[in-house]
Write a protein that holds these residues in place. Structure first.
Motif, PDB file in Angstrom:
ATOM      1  N   TYR A   1       0.850  -1.195   0.000  1.00 14.14           N
ATOM      2  CA  TYR A   1       0.000   0.000   0.000  1.00 14.14           C
ATOM      3  C   TYR A   1       0.878   1.234   0.000  1.00 14.14           C
ATOM      4  N   ASN A   2       0.401   2.298  -0.630  1.00 14.76           N
ATOM      5  CA  ASN A   2       1.152   3.549  -0.638  1.00 14.76           C
ATOM      6  C   ASN A   2       0.842   4.352   0.622  1.00 14.76           C
ATOM      7  N   GLY A   3       1.333   5.581   0.697  1.00 13.77           N
ATOM      8  CA  GLY A   3       1.141   6.411   1.874  1.00 13.77           C
ATOM      9  C   GLY A   3      -0.303   6.797   2.144  1.00 13.77           C
ATOM     10  N   HIS A   4      -1.177   6.639   1.152  1.00  9.24           N
ATOM     11  CA  HIS A   4      -2.601   6.971   1.314  1.00  9.24           C
ATOM     12  C   HIS A   4      -3.438   5.721   1.548  1.00  9.24           C
ATOM     13  N   ASN A   5      -2.769   4.619   1.934  1.00  8.32           N
ATOM     14  CA  ASN A   5      -3.426   3.343   2.198  1.00  8.32           C
ATOM     15  C   ASN A   5      -4.167   2.795   0.983  1.00  8.32           C
ATOM     16  N   GLU A   6      -3.642   3.112  -0.213  1.00  6.79           N
ATOM     17  CA  GLU A   6      -4.188   2.588  -1.458  1.00  6.79           C
ATOM     18  C   GLU A   6      -3.267   1.475  -1.946  1.00  6.79           C
ATOM     19  N   PRO A   7      -3.823   0.418  -2.503  1.00  7.85           N
ATOM     20  CA  PRO A   7      -2.966  -0.675  -2.968  1.00  7.85           C
ATOM     21  C   PRO A   7      -2.043  -0.221  -4.100  1.00  7.85           C
ATOM     22  N   ILE A   8      -0.825  -0.740  -4.066  1.00 11.99           N
ATOM     23  CA  ILE A   8       0.142  -0.459  -5.121  1.00 11.99           C
ATOM     24  C   ILE A   8      -0.064  -1.489  -6.220  1.00 11.99           C
ATOM     25  N   ARG A   9      -0.067  -1.035  -7.443  1.00 13.46           N
ATOM     26  CA  ARG A   9      -0.231  -1.946  -8.577  1.00 13.46           C
ATOM     27  C   ARG A   9       1.112  -2.096  -9.273  1.00 13.46           C
ATOM     28  N   LEU A  10       1.577  -3.325  -9.354  1.00 10.57           N
ATOM     29  CA  LEU A  10       2.819  -3.621 -10.049  1.00 10.57           C
ATOM     30  C   LEU A  10       2.490  -4.228 -11.404  1.00 10.57           C
ATOM     31  N   VAL A  11       3.027  -3.636 -12.456  1.00 10.90           N
ATOM     32  CA  VAL A  11       2.784  -4.141 -13.803  1.00 10.90           C
ATOM     33  C   VAL A  11       4.103  -4.683 -14.335  1.00 10.90           C
TER      34      VAL A  11
END
Length: 64
Positions: free
Chosen positions: A15-25
């Motif tokens: 998750y990033n600093g805004h508690n949003e999931p990080i998407r890895l492509v």
């Protein structure tokens, strides 16, 4: 001990600093290279992840 867990969670968080999931492509053309590197350096492959007869046989058939 809790501080250690928090530190690990921060370093490997999905998750990033805004508690949003990080998407890895991962580009499709890199897939085989990544699979080869995982197999050669860490012995992570179809046979070690799924050690039933069918997957081990398929791994051997495709790699030897």
């Amino acid at each position: 001990m809790e501080n250690i867990h928090d530190d690990i969670d921060n370093k490997v968080s999905l998750y990033n600093g805004h508690n949003e999931p990080i998407r890895l492509v991962i580009p499709g053309e890199k897939k085989q290279q990544i699979l080869n590197e995982l197999n050669q350096s860490l012995e992570i492959n179809q046979a070690t992840l799924f050690p039933d007869k069918e997957n081990v046989a398929s791994y051997i058939k495709n790699n030897f």
